[in-house]
Design an enzyme around this catalytic site. Structure first.
Site, PDB file in Angstrom:
ATOM      1  N   SER A 171       0.832  -1.199   0.000  1.00  0.00           N
ATOM      2  CA  SER A 171       0.000   0.000   0.000  1.00  0.00           C
ATOM      3  C   SER A 171       0.875   1.261   0.000  1.00  0.00           C
ATOM      4  O   SER A 171       1.738   1.380  -0.852  1.00  0.00           O
ATOM      5  CB  SER A 171      -0.934  -0.049   1.214  1.00  0.00           C
ATOM      6  OG  SER A 171      -2.071   0.696   0.960  1.00  0.00           O
TER       7      SER A 171
ATOM      8  N   LYS B 299       4.302   1.838  -2.326  1.00  0.00           N
ATOM      9  CA  LYS B 299       4.810   2.993  -3.083  1.00  0.00           C
ATOM     10  C   LYS B 299       6.252   3.254  -2.635  1.00  0.00           C
ATOM     11  O   LYS B 299       7.149   3.510  -3.428  1.00  0.00           O
ATOM     12  CB  LYS B 299       3.973   4.248  -2.789  1.00  0.00           C
ATOM     13  CG  LYS B 299       2.464   4.120  -3.015  1.00  0.00           C
ATOM     14  CD  LYS B 299       1.760   5.447  -2.685  1.00  0.00           C
ATOM     15  CE  LYS B 299       0.312   5.327  -2.203  1.00  0.00           C
ATOM     16  NZ  LYS B 299      -0.659   4.769  -3.055  1.00  0.00           N
TER      17      LYS B 299
ATOM     18  N   TRP C 240      -9.407   0.371  -6.183  1.00  0.00           N
ATOM     19  CA  TRP C 240      -8.894   1.710  -5.832  1.00  0.00           C
ATOM     20  C   TRP C 240      -7.405   1.809  -6.203  1.00  0.00           C
ATOM     21  O   TRP C 240      -6.920   2.843  -6.636  1.00  0.00           O
ATOM     22  CB  TRP C 240      -9.112   1.918  -4.329  1.00  0.00           C
ATOM     23  CG  TRP C 240      -8.640   3.233  -3.766  1.00  0.00           C
ATOM     24  CD1 TRP C 240      -7.569   3.435  -2.950  1.00  0.00           C
ATOM     25  CD2 TRP C 240      -9.245   4.522  -3.948  1.00  0.00           C
ATOM     26  NE1 TRP C 240      -7.469   4.763  -2.612  1.00  0.00           N
ATOM     27  CE2 TRP C 240      -8.477   5.458  -3.212  1.00  0.00           C
ATOM     28  CE3 TRP C 240     -10.361   4.985  -4.660  1.00  0.00           C
ATOM     29  CZ2 TRP C 240      -8.778   6.821  -3.163  1.00  0.00           C
ATOM     30  CZ3 TRP C 240     -10.659   6.346  -4.618  1.00  0.00           C
ATOM     31  CH2 TRP C 240      -9.872   7.245  -3.881  1.00  0.00           C
TER      32      TRP C 240
ATOM     33  N   HIS D 226      -7.097  -5.927  -0.529  1.00  0.00           N
ATOM     34  CA  HIS D 226      -5.917  -5.092  -0.345  1.00  0.00           C
ATOM     35  C   HIS D 226      -4.971  -5.756   0.662  1.00  0.00           C
ATOM     36  O   HIS D 226      -5.027  -5.475   1.854  1.00  0.00           O
ATOM     37  CB  HIS D 226      -6.396  -3.737   0.161  1.00  0.00           C
ATOM     38  CG  HIS D 226      -5.346  -2.685   0.200  1.00  0.00           C
ATOM     39  ND1 HIS D 226      -4.705  -2.228  -0.916  1.00  0.00           N
ATOM     40  CD2 HIS D 226      -4.836  -1.983   1.241  1.00  0.00           C
ATOM     41  CE1 HIS D 226      -3.846  -1.290  -0.569  1.00  0.00           C
ATOM     42  NE2 HIS D 226      -3.900  -1.124   0.730  1.00  0.00           N
TER      43      HIS D 226
HETATM   44  C1  GCU Z   1      -5.425   4.921   1.034  1.00  0.00           C
HETATM   45  C2  GCU Z   1      -4.693   5.680  -0.040  1.00  0.00           C
HETATM   46  C3  GCU Z   1      -3.782   4.770  -0.838  1.00  0.00           C
HETATM   47  C4  GCU Z   1      -2.858   4.023   0.087  1.00  0.00           C
HETATM   48  C5  GCU Z   1      -3.650   3.340   1.169  1.00  0.00           C
HETATM   49  C6  GCU Z   1      -2.830   2.694   2.275  1.00  0.00           C
HETATM   50  O1  GCU Z   1      -6.337   4.048   0.484  1.00  0.00           O
HETATM   51  O2  GCU Z   1      -5.636   6.317  -0.875  1.00  0.00           O
HETATM   52  O3  GCU Z   1      -3.024   5.524  -1.769  1.00  0.00           O
HETATM   53  O4  GCU Z   1      -2.077   3.123  -0.635  1.00  0.00           O
HETATM   54  O5  GCU Z   1      -4.498   4.256   1.833  1.00  0.00           O
HETATM   55  O6  GCU Z   1      -1.670   2.970   2.425  1.00  0.00           O
HETATM   56  O7  GCU Z   1      -3.420   1.949   3.037  1.00  0.00           O
END
Ligand code: GCU
Length: 499
Positions: free
Chosen positions: A337, A341, A429, A480
């Site tokens: 998540s 990144k 998402w 996720h």
């Molecule tokens: C949110 C956010 C995402 C991220 C995520 C997380 O959903 O919009 O960009 O990756 O949180 O880190 O849990």
């Protein structure tokens, strides 16, 4: 001291309302978040256990308000004015019919449970392939002067630095040239951790904060080395320090990531990003960013939080290189998540990371930004996430085409090192298809450097892993999570790290 990772976790909680699978803010949800962030909150001398729900909500609303001011300053500095004449979302003709709004939140949902939000630029989340395309991606193998890159030397000497410069200046921000010295200390060693399976070391990187003592970031590492190791072993570093599942969430069958890594005879470490830099725009005057800036606001090209975390991870890597139990040539990085990144960015910025596993990283991770699907630049440029990025990134809110680079080029910066990118069918998402397309876009760079790329331009069926080449992709059937892909990743990684 540990900088405020607490906000990180709570920000996740709050942000997770922006994600279908991840949560609905509920009493159990709140308890889970509190459980997870308690240590971090205490480190910041905020005792959440004595706070009522209302007090907590007020505390985080305050953080958001501080972030709002910081973000507005940056928008003003850049001369960006965001329209404030949008109709209320309920009467907005651009909103899809048949969406229902989550009570007390700005999120809307369709029947499949996908999240929709309206950005400040008036854009609504899209999950329709017919409306996702129509973009042109920059070619990673065409130089700024229009010439084609035909050999590895031109890639290394010219094109790679060009792409890196775009990412640093406009997107993630520049890591300062002069960062404070970090001195590592092993504060605890437990030779019989995990029922004797591992030697556990707690390591703290003390960051010299003499230039601005109000900021007190640190590098917090927990390292597990298999007790049976007889020489230096490969290491997997997990960004974020938490590897689920959340208490109360269904537990996937099988061993945890840590168990799987240790069972291979490899070491496993976690690095707590919250100690390096708070996950909130309210913390930019503290942490490593605040320390380097002596508490002053960022300039538009200075580093955002993802770059700051990547810097901290590189410092952790400095430590691992000195630890005799670790094979410094076989150190990989994993994140899920927002940490997916980070793992990708860290892998792009520091070529010592020998393998990268970027899980469900989505927007400003591995998914294409010019593609309109799920989370977009407009969402990341919002008050809850803009701090991840350089100030300059705000320029691309509502102007996606103007961003000079895209995710395929970030992946290409990892080449020729192996990388594994994942998504989940129920995690739209994060745009798994956009992640796959970014891998396709990075493929020519892998091939130019003599590596085997993806081997196809066709999106594989769920659970079918493309792991034949050095650029690997898998969309798991599910939500996720990184847990479902760990076994596949480790099989892939064994090709490089051995058994
Ligand atoms: C949110 C956010 C995402 C991220 C995520 C997380 O959903 O919009 O960009 O990756 O949180 O880190 O849990």
């Amino acid at each position: 001291m540990t900088a405020p990772g607490n906000k990180q976790i709570i920000v996740i909680l709050v942000r997770r309302t922006a994600n279908p699978i991840r949560c609905v803010v509920s009493v159990p949800g709140l308890l889970i978040a509190l459980f997870l962030c308690s240590g971090l909150l205490q480190a910041q001398k905020v005792n959440i256990w004595t706070m009522s729900r209302e007090e907590l909500a007020a505390y985080f609303a305050k953080l958001r308000a501080v972030a709002q001011v910081d973000r507005q300053k940056m928008l003003d500095l850049l001369g960006i004015r965001i329209q404030d004449s949008l109709p209320p979302p309920t009467t907005d003709p651009n909103r899809l019919p048949n969406l229902t709004q989550l009570k007390g939140s700005t999120n809307w949902y369709d029947a499949a449970g996908n999240t929709y939000v309206r950005s400040e630029w008036g854009t609504w989340t899209n999950y329709d392939e017919a409306k996702a395309g129509g973009y042109t991606l920059p070619d990673p193998l065409i130089l700024n002067n229009g010439r084609t890159v035909r050999d590895a030397e031109t890639w290394w000497k010219q094109r790679r630095p060009e792409i890196l410069e775009h990412f640093e200046k406009e997107v993630y921000g520049r890591i300062p040239k002069a960062t404070p010295k970090v001195t590592f200390e092993v504060t605890e060693t437990d030779t019989s951790a995990l029922e004797g399976r591992a030697v556990k070391k707690t390591v703290v990187g003390h960051i010299d904060n003499s230039r601005y003592p109000a900021a007190t970031p640190s590098i917090e590492i927990t390292l597990y080395v298999p007790a049976k190791a007889t020489g230096p072993v490969p290491l997997m570093v997990i960004v974020g320090g938490f590897f689920g599942p959340f208490p109360g969430q269904p537990r996937p069958q099988g061993p945890s990531a840590m168990d799987q890594v240790l069972a291979l005879g490899w070491a496993f470490a976690t690095v707590d990003t919250g100690a390096i830099q708070m996950d909130s725009g309210a913390g930019l005057d503290k942490g490593i960013i605040g320390l380097v800036n002596r508490g002053r606001s960022r300039k538009p090209d200075q580093w955002g939080v993802l770059a700051a975390w990547s810097w901290g991870l590189s410092r952790a890597l400095d430590y691992f290189e000195t630890d005799k139990s670790i094979d410094s040539k076989r150190i990989g990085i994993e994140g899920h998540s927002r940490w997916g990144k980070t793992a990708l960015l860290a892998g792009a910025l520091d070529r010592r990371w020998a393998i990268v596993y970027s899980s469900c990283s989505g927007s400003m991770g591995a998914s294409l930004e010019k593609r309109n699907w799920g989370e977009t630049i407009d969402n990341v440029a919002g008050v809850d996430e803009y701090h991840w990025m350089a100030g300059n990134f705000l320029k691309f809110g509502g102007h996606w085409a103007e961003m000079p680079v895209d995710a395929h080029e970030l992946i290409a910066l990892v080449a020729p090192r192996p990388i594994f990118v994942t998504g989940g069918t129920q995690d739209q998402w994060s745009d798994p298809h956009g992640e796959f397309l970014a891998c396709v876009g990075a493929d020519p760079v892998y091939r130019l450097l003599g590596k085997k790329g993806l081997g196809t331009t066709e999106m594989p069926a769920p659970d079918v892993a493309l792991t034949e080449g050095d650029l690997a992709f898998r969309e798991h059937e599910g939500g996720h999570t990184d847990l479902l892909d760990w076994p596949v990743f480790l099989k892939f990684a064994q090709r490089y790290f051995g058994k």
